[in-house]
Motif scaffolding. Structure first.
Motif, mmCIF file in Angstrom:
data_model
loop_
_atom_site.group_PDB
_atom_site.id
_atom_site.type_symbol
_atom_site.label_atom_id
_atom_site.label_comp_id
_atom_site.label_asym_id
_atom_site.label_seq_id
_atom_site.Cartn_x
_atom_site.Cartn_y
_atom_site.Cartn_z
ATOM 1 N N TYR A 141 0.818 -1.213 0.000
ATOM 2 C CA TYR A 141 0.000 0.000 0.000
ATOM 3 C C TYR A 141 0.851 1.262 0.000
ATOM 4 O O TYR A 141 0.477 2.265 -0.613
ATOM 5 C CB TYR A 141 -0.943 0.021 1.206
ATOM 6 N N HIS A 142 1.996 1.225 0.683
ATOM 7 C CA HIS A 142 2.862 2.405 0.709
ATOM 8 C C HIS A 142 3.260 2.805 -0.710
ATOM 9 O O HIS A 142 3.184 3.980 -1.089
ATOM 10 C CB HIS A 142 4.105 2.118 1.554
ATOM 11 N N ARG A 145 0.245 3.996 -2.764
ATOM 12 C CA ARG A 145 -0.090 5.388 -2.442
ATOM 13 C C ARG A 145 0.776 6.337 -3.255
ATOM 14 O O ARG A 145 0.275 7.335 -3.810
ATOM 15 C CB ARG A 145 0.125 5.622 -0.943
ATOM 16 N N ASP A 204 -7.135 7.793 4.989
ATOM 17 C CA ASP A 204 -5.690 7.580 5.117
ATOM 18 C C ASP A 204 -5.094 8.552 6.130
ATOM 19 O O ASP A 204 -4.901 9.733 5.848
ATOM 20 C CB ASP A 204 -5.007 7.744 3.753
ATOM 21 N N SER A 205 -4.767 8.052 7.295
ATOM 22 C CA SER A 205 -4.241 8.898 8.373
ATOM 23 C C SER A 205 -2.765 9.245 8.179
ATOM 24 O O SER A 205 -2.202 10.014 8.967
ATOM 25 C CB SER A 205 -4.429 8.193 9.724
ATOM 26 N N TRP A 206 -2.120 8.672 7.185
ATOM 27 C CA TRP A 206 -0.702 8.959 6.935
ATOM 28 C C TRP A 206 -0.493 10.409 6.534
ATOM 29 O O TRP A 206 0.538 11.013 6.816
ATOM 30 C CB TRP A 206 -0.188 8.028 5.835
ATOM 31 N N PHE A 207 -1.498 11.018 5.869
ATOM 32 C CA PHE A 207 -1.378 12.400 5.410
ATOM 33 C C PHE A 207 -1.665 13.373 6.545
ATOM 34 O O PHE A 207 -2.535 13.135 7.384
ATOM 35 C CB PHE A 207 -2.347 12.667 4.254
ATOM 36 N N LYS A 208 -0.934 14.475 6.549
ATOM 37 C CA LYS A 208 -1.143 15.530 7.544
ATOM 38 C C LYS A 208 -2.354 16.375 7.156
ATOM 39 O O LYS A 208 -2.818 16.357 6.016
ATOM 40 C CB LYS A 208 0.108 16.400 7.648
ATOM 41 N N LYS A 212 -4.213 17.180 3.480
ATOM 42 C CA LYS A 212 -5.599 16.822 3.176
ATOM 43 C C LYS A 212 -6.392 18.033 2.699
ATOM 44 O O LYS A 212 -7.308 17.896 1.875
ATOM 45 C CB LYS A 212 -6.259 16.181 4.397
ATOM 46 N N ALA A 552 -5.026 1.522 3.794
ATOM 47 C CA ALA A 552 -4.708 2.331 4.969
ATOM 48 C C ALA A 552 -5.645 2.050 6.129
ATOM 49 O O ALA A 552 -5.257 2.127 7.289
ATOM 50 C CB ALA A 552 -4.756 3.815 4.615
ATOM 51 N N ARG A 553 -6.901 1.702 5.859
ATOM 52 C CA ARG A 553 -7.882 1.532 6.922
ATOM 53 C C ARG A 553 -7.983 0.083 7.404
ATOM 54 O O ARG A 553 -8.751 -0.220 8.307
ATOM 55 C CB ARG A 553 -9.250 2.028 6.452
#
Length: 554
Positions: A141-142, A145, A204-208, A212, A552-553
């Protein structure tokens, strides 16, 4: 050293996938080049630079070349055999690739082999991607993305370039502002990029947070761009998937207030859209009441006007036939343009009819003063066949609805569907259904669909002009006509079985892309162009066979 080689191949494969994704909205040439690159990588995957270097170190240049060629041939043969074993062991991949196989089988009773071979060449991605991607390493997934972020960036660049062309206003149809691939295919790319951004923002919580915010802005721009492009297909896709998404969320939400709000949206969106369409049609179809006693009878030069509220009808809320003085209009036009007043530069309408409609759209009288009030750019657009000022200067969905309405009025009066893509599609559907009935069991074979469609239009005595005698503009109809009922049923099976077997109907990205592509096939020959078939084959196979299930989820 072995680990280093594996990493090099892994990154090279991933970068090639990224380059393919970037090419999809921007370049048909790059699509072909990157596909060849992917094939070469697949054939010689596992190549060791250390081993190649030893050939030259131990044997010198000429011996090194000799041994290197032998190494490459051996590696190619080994990869070819081993990877096809992996491919044939993957039933889902074989079933999906069989879509290409039925095109080969269709050659058996084809009479136009030139067209058939061209069709097979265009549709090679249906074979290439499932064979290659199903036998290579899966993308986590990384990396996925990252790939999608590059894809979104490429789509963004495409929309900005297109928007620049819109601002210039040097077009006769808003669809011509999609410079690299067809507007429908480009719209599909924008739609998938839009829903990918939705996922990144919502799940996707990876993004700040600031990232977003930027993504939300880009998503809003994508939607606005589709409105500017008058892309009915892509906008209907976004609305449909959004409604399905909201319905799904309705059963996941526990908060009563939020659930009520979502329920409100589910009903409000289609109701609001229906109201907008009806309201637009009513405003365009109903002109203000006219009192004949208040109409001026002569022009400023003293020549008589002709007033008509029946024959020429209403366009964009105005009577087209009011304040018409053709003698003045013709004389004034001939002074400003070298294109004949009664010629047909666009192949559809006499220039005088285009001029009359254009003047009406600018709320100008159809006399000498009205023609003289036109700018040089207006004159140029009329010469090109643009019949409404707003088609170029205020493109949006409202204008698309008005074009459909005008096309329907012309079709109703003359039986000629050539002036409207919607009316053309009705004619295509009529011809397609007749051909399906005629060739229900075996179809007409790969390569013959164009010739039988043209023959059917002539048999029907269709009002379509020759230059608009296209394919079915419906992929399902096209498959049915080409391969018959059994080929059609297999095509549907090949679309549904692989994701069902692999459990991908629970994956956000696959489901979104599946809905986008299958919905587009209802109104377009999605697989009949390089841009369409490459988009379909690449993401379908990547999301089915080339991407790990985890998102991500998860």
């Amino acid at each position: 050293m072995v680990k280093s080689s594996i990493n090099i191949h892994s990154w090279a494969y991933f970068i090639t996938l990224v380059l393919i994704a970037i090419s999809l909205p921007l370049s048909k040439f790059a699509m072909s080049v990157t596909e060849f690159g992917l094939l070469a990588m697949w054939l010689w995957s596992g190549f060791s630079f250390t081993i190649a270097y030893r050939f030259f170190k131990l044997g010198g240049f000429f011996a090194g070349i000799y041994h290197l060629l032998g190494y490459l041939v051996t590696l190619l043969a080994t990869n070819f055999v081993d990877k096809f074993k992996l491919f044939f062991a993957n039933k889902a991949a074989v079933v999906f690739a069989s879509v290409y196989l039925i095109h080969i089988i269709g050659l058996v009773h084809s009479s136009d082999f030139d067209y058939a071979l061209k069709d097979l060449r265009i549709k090679l991605p249906l074979l290439l991607f499932p064979v290659v991607i199903s036998t290579m390493e899966k993308v986590n997934y990384h990396r996925f993305r990252i790939l999608m972020l590059f894809y979104i960036a490429a789509v963004t660049v495409g929309t900005l370039i297109s928007f620049g062309l819109i601002l210039k206003g040097e077009f006769t149809d808003i669809r011509f502002t999609s410079p690299y691939i067809g507007p429908i295919r480009f719209g599909l790319n924008v739609s998938f990029a839009f829903f990918t951004l939705v996922y990144f923002v919502v799940f996707d919580s990876w993004f700040k947070s600031w990232q977003k915010i930027i993504m939300t802005t880009v998503a809003i721009w994508f939607f606005s761009y589709l409105v500017l492009l008058e892309s009915v297909t892509s906008l209907s896709i976004i609305i449909l998937i959004s409604l399905l998404f909201l319905i799904y969320q309705l059963f996941q939400i526990r908060n009563r207030i939020v659930k009520i709000a979502v329920l409100f949206l589910i009903f409000a969106i289609p109701i609001g859209l229906t109201w907008y369409i009806i309201n637009t049609i009513e405003k365009a179809s109903i002109a203000p009441k006219v009192s004949t006693a208040q109409l001026e009878l002569v022009t400023a030069a003293g020549n008589p006007y002709r007033h008509d509220t029946i024959v020429r009808g209403i366009e964009d809320g105005r009577y087209v036939g009011l304040y018409l003085c053709e003698d003045e209009m013709q004389n004034a036009w001939n002074k400003r343009s070298s294109v004949g007043y009664k010629t047909s530069p666009d192949g559809k309408h006499e220039l005088k009819e285009t001029l009359i409609r254009y003047l009406t759209s600018k709320d100008l009288r159809k006399d000498e003063a009205g023609v003289n009030a036109l700018t040089d750019k207006d004159i140029h657009l009329i010469e090109l066949g643009v019949a409404n000022y707003n088609y170029v200067h205020t493109p949006r969905i409202r204008m698309r609805i008005l074009k459909i309405l005008m096309g329907y009025e012309v079709y109703k009066k003359t039986g000629d569907p050539s002036g409207s893509s919607v009316m053309q599609r009705i004619e295509y559907s009529k011809a397609s259904l007749k051909l399906i009935k005629k060739h229900f069991w075996t179809g007409v074979g790969t390569g013959d669909i164009e010739s039988v469609m043209i023959a059917q239009y002539k048999e029907m005595k269709s009002g379509l002009r020759t230059q608009y005698m296209y394919h079915a503009h419906n992929q399902y109809f096209a498959v049915f006509i080409t391969f018959g009922v059994f080929g059609f049923l297999w095509f549907i099976f090949a679309l549904i079985y692989p994701p069902f077997k692999l459990g991908r109907f629970s994956d956000y990205f696959f489901v979104t892309f599946f809905l986008i592509i299958t919905w587009s096939m209802l109104s377009d020959d999605t697989l009949e162009t390089q841009a369409g078939v490459t988009l379909f084959a690449f993401f379908y196979t990547l999301l089915l066979f080339g991407k790990e299930k985890k998102n991500a989820r998860n």
